[in-house]
Enzyme design. Structure first.
Site, PDB file in Angstrom:
ATOM      1  N   ARG A  62       0.811  -1.222   0.000  1.00 61.37           N
ATOM      2  CA  ARG A  62       0.000   0.000   0.000  1.00 61.37           C
ATOM      3  C   ARG A  62       0.840   1.266   0.000  1.00 61.37           C
ATOM      4  O   ARG A  62       0.315   2.361  -0.189  1.00 61.37           O
ATOM      5  CB  ARG A  62      -0.986  -0.018   1.170  1.00 61.37           C
ATOM      6  CG  ARG A  62      -2.038  -1.114   1.023  1.00 61.37           C
ATOM      7  CD  ARG A  62      -2.987  -1.155   2.203  1.00 61.37           C
ATOM      8  NE  ARG A  62      -2.309  -1.389   3.453  1.00 61.37           N
ATOM      9  CZ  ARG A  62      -1.960  -2.593   3.922  1.00 61.37           C
ATOM     10  NH1 ARG A  62      -2.254  -3.679   3.228  1.00 61.37           N
ATOM     11  NH2 ARG A  62      -1.333  -2.706   5.064  1.00 61.37           N
ATOM     12  N   GLU A  99       5.641  -9.124  16.283  1.00 59.21           N
ATOM     13  CA  GLU A  99       5.153  -9.574  17.591  1.00 59.21           C
ATOM     14  C   GLU A  99       5.515 -11.050  17.795  1.00 59.21           C
ATOM     15  O   GLU A  99       6.028 -11.452  18.834  1.00 59.21           O
ATOM     16  CB  GLU A  99       3.643  -9.374  17.634  1.00 59.21           C
ATOM     17  CG  GLU A  99       3.073  -9.390  19.022  1.00 59.21           C
ATOM     18  CD  GLU A  99       1.568  -9.148  18.982  1.00 59.21           C
ATOM     19  OE1 GLU A  99       1.042  -8.757  17.920  1.00 59.21           O
ATOM     20  OE2 GLU A  99       0.941  -9.366  20.026  1.00 59.21           O
TER      21      GLU A  99
HETATM   22  P1  AMP Z   1       4.961  -1.603  11.550  1.00 58.06           P
HETATM   23  O1  AMP Z   1       6.187  -2.299  11.067  1.00 58.06           O
HETATM   24  O2  AMP Z   1       4.425  -2.179  12.809  1.00 58.06           O
HETATM   25  O3  AMP Z   1       5.150  -0.099  11.636  1.00 58.06           O
HETATM   26  O4  AMP Z   1       3.819  -1.902  10.505  1.00 58.06           O
HETATM   27  C1  AMP Z   1       3.709  -1.159   9.379  1.00 58.06           C
HETATM   28  C2  AMP Z   1       3.192  -1.960   8.208  1.00 58.06           C
HETATM   29  O5  AMP Z   1       2.059  -2.755   8.556  1.00 58.06           O
HETATM   30  C3  AMP Z   1       2.763  -1.008   7.130  1.00 58.06           C
HETATM   31  O6  AMP Z   1       3.256  -1.480   5.897  1.00 58.06           O
HETATM   32  C4  AMP Z   1       1.253  -1.023   7.192  1.00 58.06           C
HETATM   33  O7  AMP Z   1       0.721  -1.114   5.900  1.00 58.06           O
HETATM   34  C5  AMP Z   1       0.862  -2.239   8.012  1.00 58.06           C
HETATM   35  N1  AMP Z   1      -0.048  -1.933   9.122  1.00 58.06           N
HETATM   36  C6  AMP Z   1       0.237  -2.065  10.446  1.00 58.06           C
HETATM   37  N2  AMP Z   1      -0.823  -1.774  11.208  1.00 58.06           N
HETATM   38  C7  AMP Z   1      -1.815  -1.428  10.355  1.00 58.06           C
HETATM   39  C8  AMP Z   1      -3.177  -1.004  10.541  1.00 58.06           C
HETATM   40  N3  AMP Z   1      -3.732  -0.868  11.750  1.00 58.06           N
HETATM   41  N4  AMP Z   1      -3.896  -0.712   9.428  1.00 58.06           N
HETATM   42  C9  AMP Z   1      -3.342  -0.843   8.197  1.00 58.06           C
HETATM   43  N5  AMP Z   1      -2.095  -1.240   7.973  1.00 58.06           N
HETATM   44  C10 AMP Z   1      -1.317  -1.526   9.028  1.00 58.06           C
END
Ligand code: AMP
Length: 174
Positions: A62, A99
């Protein structure tokens, strides 16, 4: 017109318990489907990013949508960062903790030339692990991360803590 940020927020749909229980997924497809909202969002993102950029990275999947639009407006190249096994040429890879378990991202070894200024874009900043891994890939290639830019930041997950030392910008904060 209403405050542009409030206007853009109307096009983000919350999906409860997707992809697993307890997660509220920020669905940007209503925003992508509306040309006025897309233009407004692109303009608001552009107000917040450096103008001197050689490459814009979009993170699978995305992150690709707005990264390509930003690259076009900034007169920069677009670079996809993808899951392992998707890119056809030789890649640099970086792994990061989830996680449960870990994940890996890949970028073509010749995507960034040493010294190039790189803007990283993704749709959502959650825990920051994904974006930190991409910053590592850029630096492995000799590039300079000029900003990490997001459409949405989930502030309660404190993703910025993992990105300390880099400029971080997000349009919508929850
Ligand atoms: P992080 O590594 O935890 O920052 O996760 C980021 C990635 O996970 C991004 O590429 C987001 O597209 C996806 N992501 C994580 N949480 C969400 C959420 N609540 N809604 C949509 N996409 C999310």
């Amino acid at each position: 017109m209403q405050n542009p940020i409030q206007e853009i927020e109307k096009y983000i749909r919350d999906i409860k318990d997707f992809p697993k229980p307890g997660i509220i997924f920020k669905d940007i497809t209503p925003l992508l489907a509306d040309p006025k909202a897309m233009k407004l969002t692109t303009n608001e993102l552009l107000k917040r990013v450096p103008k001197e950029v050689d490459k814009v990275i979009g993170i699978e999947a995305r992150g690709f949508f707005f990264a390509t639009l930003l690259a076009e407006h900034l007169d920069a190249g677009f670079i996809p960062v993808r899951k392992p096994g998707k890119l056809p040429y030789k890649t640099h890879e970086a792994s990061y903790e989830l996680e449960y378990g870990s994940d890996t991202l890949a970028m073509h070894i010749d995507a960034i030339k040493p010294g190039e200024k790189v803007l990283i874009h993704d749709d959502v900043l959650a825990t920051g692990g994904t974006a930190a891994a991409v910053a590592e890939l850029v630096e492995k290639a000799g590039g300079e991360v000029v900003m990490l830019n997001f459409l949405i930041e989930l502030e309660f997950l404190k993703g910025r803590d993992k990105l300390a030392g880099y400029p971080v910008s997000s349009l919508l904060k929850y």
